[in-house]
Design a protein around this motif. Structure first.
Motif, PDB file in Angstrom:
ATOM      1  N   ALA A  28     -59.921  60.338  55.908  1.00 34.39           N
ATOM      2  CA  ALA A  28     -61.421  60.198  55.928  1.00 34.39           C
ATOM      3  C   ALA A  28     -62.064  60.264  57.390  1.00 34.39           C
ATOM      4  O   ALA A  28     -62.912  60.678  57.784  1.00 34.39           O
ATOM      5  CB  ALA A  28     -61.765  59.198  55.231  1.00 34.39           C
ATOM      6  N   ALA A  29     -61.011  59.366  58.283  1.00 28.82           N
ATOM      7  CA  ALA A  29     -61.441  59.328  59.765  1.00 28.82           C
ATOM      8  C   ALA A  29     -61.453  60.595  60.254  1.00 28.82           C
ATOM      9  O   ALA A  29     -62.209  60.916  61.196  1.00 28.82           O
ATOM     10  CB  ALA A  29     -60.489  58.210  60.382  1.00 28.82           C
ATOM     11  N   LEU A  30     -60.120  61.440  59.980  1.00 30.47           N
ATOM     12  CA  LEU A  30     -60.280  62.710  60.469  1.00 30.47           C
ATOM     13  C   LEU A  30     -61.337  63.629  60.156  1.00 30.47           C
ATOM     14  O   LEU A  30     -61.902  64.391  61.000  1.00 30.47           O
ATOM     15  CB  LEU A  30     -59.005  63.464  59.787  1.00 30.47           C
ATOM     16  CG  LEU A  30     -57.373  62.839  60.465  1.00 30.47           C
ATOM     17  CD1 LEU A  30     -56.359  63.514  59.909  1.00 30.47           C
ATOM     18  CD2 LEU A  30     -57.463  62.937  62.014  1.00 30.47           C
ATOM     19  N   LEU A  31     -61.717  63.484  58.837  1.00 33.21           N
ATOM     20  CA  LEU A  31     -62.940  64.220  58.536  1.00 33.21           C
ATOM     21  C   LEU A  31     -64.296  63.670  59.377  1.00 33.21           C
ATOM     22  O   LEU A  31     -65.036  64.734  59.719  1.00 33.21           O
ATOM     23  CB  LEU A  31     -63.442  63.814  56.982  1.00 33.21           C
ATOM     24  CG  LEU A  31     -64.501  64.744  56.235  1.00 33.21           C
ATOM     25  CD1 LEU A  31     -64.280  66.183  56.287  1.00 33.21           C
ATOM     26  CD2 LEU A  31     -64.578  63.937  54.962  1.00 33.21           C
ATOM     27  N   ALA A  32     -64.425  62.426  59.616  1.00 29.63           N
ATOM     28  CA  ALA A  32     -65.571  61.956  60.407  1.00 29.63           C
ATOM     29  C   ALA A  32     -65.451  62.509  61.892  1.00 29.63           C
ATOM     30  O   ALA A  32     -66.472  62.788  62.698  1.00 29.63           O
ATOM     31  CB  ALA A  32     -65.396  60.467  60.395  1.00 29.63           C
ATOM     32  N   ARG A  33     -64.006  62.696  62.379  1.00 26.61           N
ATOM     33  CA  ARG A  33     -64.038  63.474  63.702  1.00 26.61           C
ATOM     34  C   ARG A  33     -64.126  64.605  63.991  1.00 26.61           C
ATOM     35  O   ARG A  33     -64.742  65.239  64.846  1.00 26.61           O
ATOM     36  CB  ARG A  33     -62.395  63.075  64.025  1.00 26.61           C
ATOM     37  CG  ARG A  33     -62.000  63.389  65.383  1.00 26.61           C
ATOM     38  CD  ARG A  33     -60.697  63.428  65.808  1.00 26.61           C
ATOM     39  NE  ARG A  33     -59.874  64.580  65.138  1.00 26.61           N
ATOM     40  CZ  ARG A  33     -58.888  64.694  65.324  1.00 26.61           C
ATOM     41  NH1 ARG A  33     -58.135  64.584  66.673  1.00 26.61           N
ATOM     42  NH2 ARG A  33     -58.376  66.000  64.842  1.00 26.61           N
TER      43      ARG A  33
END
Length: 421
Positions: free
Chosen positions: A414-419
């Motif tokens: 999810a953090a990669l998606l946010a990035r």
């Protein structure tokens, strides 16, 4: 350095992961969740529990960060966990969890009008739960939201937005990118359904009061999230067509990145949009739950050291935990096959691992036969990913490189998606 947050709301805990622009983890936090209330096929939870856990988790995470660098966050959560709320986000019902299967009559209604390969045909689908919950309200002025949708709304104050991955089991058509016409035959009104956007789309900013509570700068963006399984796939770094991820958990879940979507409801095969490509997946009923019936974790570790994975046992097992299989074969009456049992527990364990690897091989062959690419590479996640003899057995059967994922936590995905992928 700019920081991005991923939040994963699972069945046992709320987890958060913060990464920098290079995708390196800079902080993590976790808050345990109580088990949902169960009564037969009915499995539900008060959404307020999620919100309290999310607040505590972000409080813990913020204490580890230079919060001035925060830019964006995304939430993933369990697929097909649904509640009804009003337009301000106040829950009108409890949340029916992803594995709640009470909506049998509603699923029959859906089957009469839906496309034959819709992902909404099951009693545990988001759409079946929506119809069930709506039937218990005195009036139908309500909004259906998934777990990730509602929590994003709590953060931004904007309710009524969902992502394409979570919406799949509510009947959303990911090919045409619309709610299909057949849904109107279920007396669903447009205001009862969320507006759907692609995962990663900015949907709002953190409310000022919440930013102050956690010491965040104004303007931190919230993007549309995804399902927990899709976030887990993203976490592995699989990014090219033909990259596949096998989850070696209680069940065996296979996903492969494809240029084209595949839908085959008979086998439980559906496709989620991932950028301009598709994540095609299926799940067998077989998996680690069978191993736990016969062996402790310590025994598996000890016996694995004694196995000879280069030399097949010749045992033709199909290690199901109970009768019935959907993928890679569709046979509700298929019986578990775990005989004959050799005298050696080491050989018995190896035979089960070979059986699971054979199911994995047939699963990827099934996906390829339906139109997805056969894997060029398989990344392993879950409890079995670190078992070296099993990895060798799987590599021999699949005929492609098989490696363990460096990252597999959905919060990291999810953090990669946010990035931004």
């Amino acid at each position: 350095m700019t920081t991005f947050i991923g939040i994963d709301v699972g069945t046992s805990a709320c987890r958060a992961c913060a990464i920098d622009q290079r995708a390196e983890i800079v902080a993590e936090a976790r808050t345990n969740l109580p088990a949902p209330t169960r009564n037969g096929a009915c499995i539900e939870q008060d959404p307020a529990i999620w919100w309290l856990a999310l607040g505590e988790t972000l409080h813990q995470l913020s204490a580890q960060l230079d919060t001035a660098q925060l830019q964006r966050l995304a939430i993933d959560a369990t697929s097909a966990t649904v509640l009804l709320c009003n337009s301000q986000g106040h829950p009108l019902t409890p949340a029916l969890m992803y594995n709640d299967a009470r909506a049998v009559q509603e699923a029959q209604q859906i089957a009469q009008v839906a496309a034959p390969d819709s992902a909404a045909l099951s009693p545990s689908s988001s759409l079946a739960k929506l119809l069930y919950l709506r039937g218990g309200l005195a009036e139908h002025r309500c909004l259906a939201l998934h777990q990730a949708d509602w929590l994003a709304g709590k953060l931004t104050g904007r309710f009524g937005i969902s992502d394409e991955n979570n919406s799949l089991k509510m009947g959303y058509d990911p090919l045409e990118r619309v709610w299909p016409d057949w849904m109107s035959r279920l007396q669903l009104r447009p205001e009862q359904l969320p507006t759907v956007v692609a995962p990663g789309t900015v949907i709002g900013r953190i409310e000022a009061g919440l930013a102050g509570r956690w010491g965040w700068p104004p303007g931190v963006e919230v993007v549309a999230g995804t399902t927990d399984s899709t976030a887990g796939f993203i976490a592995t770094g699989a990014s090219a067509v033909g990259h596949a991820v096998t989850a070696l958990g209680s069940t065996l879940v296979l996903k492969v990145l494809s240029e084209t979507p595949v839908f085959a409801a008979r086998y439980g095969v559906y496709s989620h949009r991932l950028g301009e490509r598709w994540l095609v997946g299926g799940a067998s009923n077989a998996g680690g739950s069978v191993l736990r019936r016969f062996f402790t974790a310590q025994q598996i570790d000890n016996y694995s050291r004694l196995m000879q994975p280069q030399t097949p046992t010749g045992l033709d097992y199909y290690p199901l935990p109970a009768p019935g299989e959907r993928f890679p074969v569709c046979d509700p009456a298929l019986q578990p096959r775990l005989t004959p049992r050799p005298a050696s527990d080491v050989e018995f364990l190896q035979g089960i691992l070979e059986g699971l690897a054979r199911i994995e091989q047939r699963g990827y062959e099934r996906l390829a036969g339906l139109g997805a690419p056969y894997p060029e590479r398989v990344i392993s996640v879950g409890g079995g990913a670190g078992n070296a003899p099993w990895t060798l057995i799987r590599r021999q059967m699949l005929g492609v490189p098989v490696t363990a994922a460096r990252h597999q936590e959905a919060a990291y995905g999810a953090a990669l998606l946010a990035r931004g992928l």
